[in-house]
Design a protein around this motif. Sequence first.
Motif, PDB file in Angstrom:
ATOM      1  N   LEU A   1     -42.711-116.755  -7.428  1.00  0.00           N
ATOM      2  CA  LEU A   1     -42.257-115.381  -7.646  1.00  0.00           C
ATOM      3  C   LEU A   1     -40.732-115.303  -7.635  1.00  0.00           C
ATOM      4  CD1 LEU A   1     -43.079-112.405  -7.942  1.00  0.00           C
ATOM      5  CD2 LEU A   1     -43.020-112.244  -5.439  1.00  0.00           C
ATOM      6  N   ILE A   2     -40.106-115.965  -6.671  1.00  0.00           N
ATOM      7  CA  ILE A   2     -38.638-115.948  -6.610  1.00  0.00           C
ATOM      8  C   ILE A   2     -38.037-116.629  -7.838  1.00  0.00           C
ATOM      9  CG2 ILE A   2     -36.658-116.831  -5.318  1.00  0.00           C
ATOM     10  CD1 ILE A   2     -38.300-116.486  -2.776  1.00  0.00           C
ATOM     11  N   PHE A   3     -38.632-117.739  -8.262  1.00  0.00           N
ATOM     12  CA  PHE A   3     -38.132-118.442  -9.444  1.00  0.00           C
ATOM     13  C   PHE A   3     -38.238-117.565 -10.687  1.00  0.00           C
ATOM     14  CE2 PHE A   3     -39.183-121.039 -13.181  1.00  0.00           C
ATOM     15  CZ  PHE A   3     -37.994-121.744 -13.316  1.00  0.00           C
ATOM     16  N   ASN A   4     -39.330-116.840 -10.832  1.00  0.00           N
ATOM     17  CA  ASN A   4     -39.473-115.981 -12.010  1.00  0.00           C
ATOM     18  C   ASN A   4     -38.436-114.871 -12.013  1.00  0.00           C
ATOM     19  OD1 ASN A   4     -41.627-117.433 -13.039  1.00  0.00           O
ATOM     20  ND2 ASN A   4     -43.167-116.187 -11.984  1.00  0.00           N
ATOM     21  N   TRP A   5     -38.160-114.269 -10.842  1.00  0.00           N
ATOM     22  CA  TRP A   5     -37.146-113.224 -10.786  1.00  0.00           C
ATOM     23  C   TRP A   5     -35.757-113.782 -11.089  1.00  0.00           C
ATOM     24  CZ3 TRP A   5     -38.124-108.484 -11.483  1.00  0.00           C
ATOM     25  CH2 TRP A   5     -39.248-107.857 -10.960  1.00  0.00           C
ATOM     26  N   VAL A   6     -35.468-114.948 -10.541  1.00  0.00           N
ATOM     27  CA  VAL A   6     -34.161-115.556 -10.816  1.00  0.00           C
ATOM     28  C   VAL A   6     -34.036-115.895 -12.292  1.00  0.00           C
ATOM     29  CG1 VAL A   6     -32.730-117.589 -10.365  1.00  0.00           C
ATOM     30  CG2 VAL A   6     -33.856-116.421  -8.477  1.00  0.00           C
ATOM     31  N   SER A   7     -35.118-116.400 -12.899  1.00  0.00           N
ATOM     32  CA  SER A   7     -35.076-116.753 -14.318  1.00  0.00           C
ATOM     33  C   SER A   7     -34.850-115.524 -15.190  1.00  0.00           C
ATOM     34  CB  SER A   7     -36.385-117.451 -14.712  1.00  0.00           C
ATOM     35  OG  SER A   7     -36.385-117.759 -16.088  1.00  0.00           O
ATOM     36  N   LEU A   8     -35.533-114.418 -14.872  1.00  0.00           N
ATOM     37  CA  LEU A   8     -35.331-113.194 -15.641  1.00  0.00           C
ATOM     38  C   LEU A   8     -33.916-112.651 -15.453  1.00  0.00           C
ATOM     39  CD1 LEU A   8     -38.736-111.363 -15.008  1.00  0.00           C
ATOM     40  CD2 LEU A   8     -37.920-112.306 -17.169  1.00  0.00           C
ATOM     41  N   THR A   9     -33.422-112.695 -14.225  1.00  0.00           N
ATOM     42  CA  THR A   9     -32.057-112.207 -13.976  1.00  0.00           C
ATOM     43  C   THR A   9     -31.028-113.056 -14.705  1.00  0.00           C
ATOM     44  OG1 THR A   9     -32.779-111.437 -11.808  1.00  0.00           O
ATOM     45  CG2 THR A   9     -30.409-111.630 -12.181  1.00  0.00           C
TER      46      THR A   9
ATOM     47  N   THR B   1     -31.471-114.751 -17.431  1.00  0.00           N
ATOM     48  CA  THR B   1     -31.570-114.475 -18.866  1.00  0.00           C
ATOM     49  C   THR B   1     -30.823-113.193 -19.230  1.00  0.00           C
ATOM     50  OG1 THR B   1     -33.718-115.577 -18.948  1.00  0.00           O
ATOM     51  CG2 THR B   1     -33.157-114.112 -20.775  1.00  0.00           C
ATOM     52  N   LEU B   2     -31.024-112.143 -18.437  1.00  0.00           N
ATOM     53  CA  LEU B   2     -30.321-110.882 -18.708  1.00  0.00           C
ATOM     54  C   LEU B   2     -28.815-111.036 -18.518  1.00  0.00           C
ATOM     55  CD1 LEU B   2     -32.777-108.368 -17.009  1.00  0.00           C
ATOM     56  CD2 LEU B   2     -32.551-108.865 -19.446  1.00  0.00           C
ATOM     57  N   PHE B   3     -28.408-111.777 -17.481  1.00  0.00           N
ATOM     58  CA  PHE B   3     -26.979-111.994 -17.266  1.00  0.00           C
ATOM     59  C   PHE B   3     -26.367-112.803 -18.408  1.00  0.00           C
ATOM     60  CE2 PHE B   3     -23.538-114.637 -15.539  1.00  0.00           C
ATOM     61  CZ  PHE B   3     -22.664-113.637 -15.121  1.00  0.00           C
ATOM     62  N   GLY B   4     -27.094-113.809 -18.906  1.00  0.00           N
ATOM     63  CA  GLY B   4     -26.604-114.579 -20.038  1.00  0.00           C
ATOM     64  C   GLY B   4     -26.457-113.749 -21.291  1.00  0.00           C
ATOM     65  N   MET B   5     -27.411-112.841 -21.529  1.00  0.00           N
ATOM     66  CA  MET B   5     -27.303-111.962 -22.694  1.00  0.00           C
ATOM     67  C   MET B   5     -26.097-111.043 -22.576  1.00  0.00           C
ATOM     68  SD  MET B   5     -31.305-110.961 -23.359  1.00  0.00           S
ATOM     69  CE  MET B   5     -30.873-109.942 -24.765  1.00  0.00           C
ATOM     70  N   ALA B   6     -25.837-110.546 -21.354  1.00  0.00           N
ATOM     71  CA  ALA B   6     -24.655-109.696 -21.161  1.00  0.00           C
ATOM     72  C   ALA B   6     -23.372-110.494 -21.339  1.00  0.00           C
ATOM     73  CB  ALA B   6     -24.706-109.057 -19.773  1.00  0.00           C
ATOM     74  N   LEU B   7     -23.383-111.761 -20.899  1.00  0.00           N
ATOM     75  CA  LEU B   7     -22.189-112.589 -21.012  1.00  0.00           C
ATOM     76  C   LEU B   7     -21.918-112.972 -22.460  1.00  0.00           C
ATOM     77  CD1 LEU B   7     -20.109-113.884 -19.057  1.00  0.00           C
ATOM     78  CD2 LEU B   7     -21.473-115.974 -19.159  1.00  0.00           C
ATOM     79  N   LEU B   8     -22.960-113.176 -23.231  1.00  0.00           N
ATOM     80  CA  LEU B   8     -22.811-113.594 -24.623  1.00  0.00           C
ATOM     81  C   LEU B   8     -22.801-112.413 -25.591  1.00  0.00           C
ATOM     82  CD1 LEU B   8     -25.243-116.637 -24.549  1.00  0.00           C
ATOM     83  CD2 LEU B   8     -22.754-116.685 -24.483  1.00  0.00           C
TER      84      LEU B   8
ATOM     85  N   LYS C   1     -37.046-114.690 -30.566  1.00  0.00           N
ATOM     86  CA  LYS C   1     -37.725-113.400 -30.469  1.00  0.00           C
ATOM     87  C   LYS C   1     -39.057-113.532 -29.735  1.00  0.00           C
ATOM     88  CE  LYS C   1     -35.623-111.381 -34.613  1.00  0.00           C
ATOM     89  NZ  LYS C   1     -35.842-110.875 -35.982  1.00  0.00           N
ATOM     90  N   PHE C   2     -39.781-114.610 -30.015  1.00  0.00           N
ATOM     91  CA  PHE C   2     -41.046-114.825 -29.305  1.00  0.00           C
ATOM     92  C   PHE C   2     -40.792-115.080 -27.823  1.00  0.00           C
ATOM     93  CE2 PHE C   2     -44.302-117.780 -27.719  1.00  0.00           C
ATOM     94  CZ  PHE C   2     -45.431-116.978 -27.876  1.00  0.00           C
ATOM     95  N   LYS C   3     -39.743-115.836 -27.515  1.00  0.00           N
ATOM     96  CA  LYS C   3     -39.421-116.107 -26.112  1.00  0.00           C
ATOM     97  C   LYS C   3     -39.029-114.826 -25.381  1.00  0.00           C
ATOM     98  CE  LYS C   3     -36.650-119.128 -23.174  1.00  0.00           C
ATOM     99  NZ  LYS C   3     -36.317-118.051 -22.230  1.00  0.00           N
TER     100      LYS C   3
ATOM    101  N   PRO D   1     -28.972-125.775 -22.418  1.00  0.00           N
ATOM    102  CA  PRO D   1     -29.601-124.772 -21.540  1.00  0.00           C
ATOM    103  C   PRO D   1     -31.115-124.861 -21.528  1.00  0.00           C
ATOM    104  CG  PRO D   1     -27.892-123.768 -22.893  1.00  0.00           C
ATOM    105  CD  PRO D   1     -28.119-125.135 -23.434  1.00  0.00           C
ATOM    106  N   GLY D   2     -31.696-125.155 -22.700  1.00  0.00           N
ATOM    107  CA  GLY D   2     -33.152-125.286 -22.747  1.00  0.00           C
ATOM    108  C   GLY D   2     -33.644-126.479 -21.947  1.00  0.00           C
ATOM    109  N   ALA D   3     -32.917-127.592 -22.018  1.00  0.00           N
ATOM    110  CA  ALA D   3     -33.302-128.758 -21.222  1.00  0.00           C
ATOM    111  C   ALA D   3     -33.226-128.455 -19.727  1.00  0.00           C
ATOM    112  CB  ALA D   3     -32.401-129.939 -21.570  1.00  0.00           C
ATOM    113  N   LEU D   4     -32.207-127.709 -19.311  1.00  0.00           N
ATOM    114  CA  LEU D   4     -32.096-127.330 -17.905  1.00  0.00           C
ATOM    115  C   LEU D   4     -33.246-126.405 -17.495  1.00  0.00           C
ATOM    116  CD1 LEU D   4     -30.500-127.273 -15.261  1.00  0.00           C
ATOM    117  CD2 LEU D   4     -29.169-125.373 -16.199  1.00  0.00           C
ATOM    118  N   GLU D   5     -33.560-125.426 -18.344  1.00  0.00           N
ATOM    119  CA  GLU D   5     -34.669-124.519 -18.023  1.00  0.00           C
ATOM    120  C   GLU D   5     -35.990-125.263 -17.976  1.00  0.00           C
ATOM    121  OE1 GLU D   5     -36.694-120.374 -19.760  1.00  0.00           O
ATOM    122  OE2 GLU D   5     -34.958-121.314 -20.763  1.00  0.00           O
ATOM    123  N   LEU D   6     -36.184-126.191 -18.886  1.00  0.00           N
ATOM    124  CA  LEU D   6     -37.425-126.967 -18.894  1.00  0.00           C
ATOM    125  C   LEU D   6     -37.534-127.848 -17.652  1.00  0.00           C
ATOM    126  CD1 LEU D   6     -39.745-127.129 -20.935  1.00  0.00           C
ATOM    127  CD2 LEU D   6     -38.696-129.191 -21.871  1.00  0.00           C
TER     128      LEU D   6
END
Length: 894
Positions: free
Chosen positions: A160-168, A170-177, A116-118, A21-26
């Motif tokens: 701006l759209i990329f940042n919103w999608v990235s935040l969404t 991340t939150l969806f992944g936390m809910a899924l996990l 935690k820093f991320k 996942p980190g490689a994909l995000e990078l």
Amino acid sequence: MPALKLFGRRWLLGSDDFVLPGALELALKIPWLGLILVVVVREWILSEEGCPNLPPLDPVLAAIRTRLAERLRIYVLVSALLLLTSAITVAVLIAHSARGCPIEEEARKNVPYILKFKFSLMFPELIWNIFGSLWVYELSEVMPRCPGEAFASTVIKGVLIFNWVSLTATLFGMALLFDPMGSSRYYAPCDGGTTCEDHQHERHAERSRDIWLRRFSWLFCWMQPDEHSRTAFNDVAGLFSALFRSTNLVPSDVAAAFVLLRLRQKREVRLQREKLAKSRGDQEWTQHFPTHAQGISAPLNLDEETRIIGAPDWMKLSTAKHYLKFSMAAYGWPLVMYLHCFTGLFRLLPYMSCCGCIRSKTPRVVEDNCCLCNVAGMRTLSGVPSHDILYASFRNRLFEVPFLVVADHSTKSIVVVMRGSISVRDIFTDFTAASYELEAPELPPNCKGHKGMIHVAQYVQKTLEQELVLTEAFDNYPDYQLVLTGHSLGAGVAVMLGLMLKPTYPDLRCFAFAAPGGLLCPEAAAASESFTLTVGLGDDLVMRLGVDSIENLRTDLLTAIHRCSEPKYRMLVSGFMYVLFGVPDRELERTWENADKKRERRSTSQYRTIQRIVMGPAHSIEASRLACNVASRRFSEQRLYSPGKILHITRCKSAGPNGTDRRRHHELRWASKEHFTQLRVMPRMILDHLPENILAALDDLLDEHEQRVSSSLESVEVSSSRIQLMASESLQERLTCIYCDAFFTTKSGLRQHTRLKHADVQIRCDHFHCPTYFRTPEEKRQHGLAEHVVHVGCPYCDKVVKNLGQHIRNIHPEKLSFKCPFKNCRGYFGSDAEKDAHLEREHQSNWEKRKRCQFCTYTTLRSHNLERHMNNKHLELRISDYVNELRQKYSTQL
């Protein structure tokens, strides 16, 4: 592995799950960071300085554009800084997450702090995105005055759209996990001793079961509730909560363990295949090695009527194929559309009845649709006319499956067909797999069976009794026999129903195809062998699927994770490349071999540390109760096995002398119930369960048998024609000297000529009617092979040979394992069953008179031969028995 601990709870991922996942995000952040840098380098501004040769603007509008340009410039610079910081954080996270193998958590101890820093960067990103959205909204009201402004505006909106999608995301992944059982109160140490541990363990199990029950209630809220739904949901929830509780596994660990388990099983099969090939000295192999060690018999043979040699007369392969078509027909129109995607509708149309639900119809059909599509599908697949359908119920509820009652005139039987799993309700019935008391008159008390299938069998029996289906059927056809059949779930229900109906119908037969593995206790499974033939194909998953096999799989997965010495991401990538793109097996097996070597180098203390990490802390509730031994935890009270006498169809491949592959074929083998207690991770484990593949295998076996029989008949015809040709040869050809071509009218004249003119020829042919003489034994042998040897067909292959005995000794040595004990009989057989059938058929009267050795299988007609045999072969055993008799005698007297 183990599960990641973050923010005071556990999550459904490990500290080594951030590489991919980190490689994909990078990979997604770097291009946007590059675009922002391009905009910054070009130093665009929303004013005339960035756009020359433009008419001047109104001073107020120019001031607004200048102020907006300054805000957006700040937004771009801060966004670039946040993206750069986030990218560096992700790169560091990838580097730390890729360290060590899955169970080496100490190598990745810094991952929680990096996370935690991320996550702390999310708050400034969220606030900055809100400001950016407002400024971009203002930007949308200002028209760009040059291409530079348009490019910059597009880049800002994209970021701006990329940042919103990235935040969404991340939150969806936390809910899924999110793990509902990850709270610290469920795995924290207790302070009250054993009583506290017991209380917390019960609360943990109850909490896990409630969570699964709530998931099922939400996911299947559309399912109409009935009296069985709550029971089914509770049982399945208890099974799911018990399987992987306190194993500390995450989904990615299970995926990597499946890859390793597949490698191990494939490697074991390959090594066993090579070992067997060396021992046998040929190039033919099957997919199960070694056969006898795994509960698999030698290949079976069929007689002219496709009856299995050594089995009861009703166990015919052609009959099994016939009833398999009924089992497939029970699936109705969905199977027709699956098998014939483009022409299925046209195949169903001739048997469909428009508005059939309101018409008066001869067969009794329950809960079919308006056009009777299920009946049409059944008739399409089986070819049964409508007047032979005595009863058809397509009612599908929890613990209630569709079934059919058909009059089969070709076999003179009343066939009760149960449908297999095809709906979500059927799957819940399958997973209600706890052991449950099975009540049948001919079974001993306290027999257990699959709970869900017992309930289904009771429902079918109750329906048949209430509707008087079987009573009316046998009143109309009194000479017919009752036959039960089904596939998958239907096969298990058929066996259960057979045990219940056996006292009423003592001559009933059951043909079960791909029956589930965890079905009956050993006593009930043994009782079902008298009337049940179970047919399975290859690596069928369902035939090995049971509560015990799933729990054994859980233990195998933990063992595989223990032995993994490579990073998890490498195993996942290798498995992905192997499944989709066919990466060679050797590359993956080399990883397993390296794991074995590294595993051997680990010390005992390191292994104990790793075991504590995998199984959980020493103070955990489950660890204290089970002493870290997950393999000892069992959900079912009793181990359940496959039913009936199991006929296993295995695939074979024969290779030519130059390594060229020839066509694949199938073999029949008897299999023991213990053979299906372990799940095999194989490519065809799902395909081998499908009924159309089982039907194709039976067709292949019957075609091979037909070809073998026809070739044998042709060889017999060739041999008889050759004998007739030899008998009808002219007198001139038979009484001609082979050395000088002189012709004689009598045999005595030819012999006298040979003695006088060819004195060096002194060897005469052994054949009575042949007057030929030879100089050397080799000439005599060649003459005998050419003129007096009858060519016969081998019963085990398609070859026609001159010396059948020598051919069998050289090519089929496994067929000579068992010899007929009678001196004048030259029969050799591949199994005890074939030998016993031969003795009963050919030597029954003499066999009953023979005297048998009590220590081995030696038999004789004379007593002195038996006495001599026992003195020569078993003298020590006889002395030991004599001493034991004396001890018992004197101990009784004292």
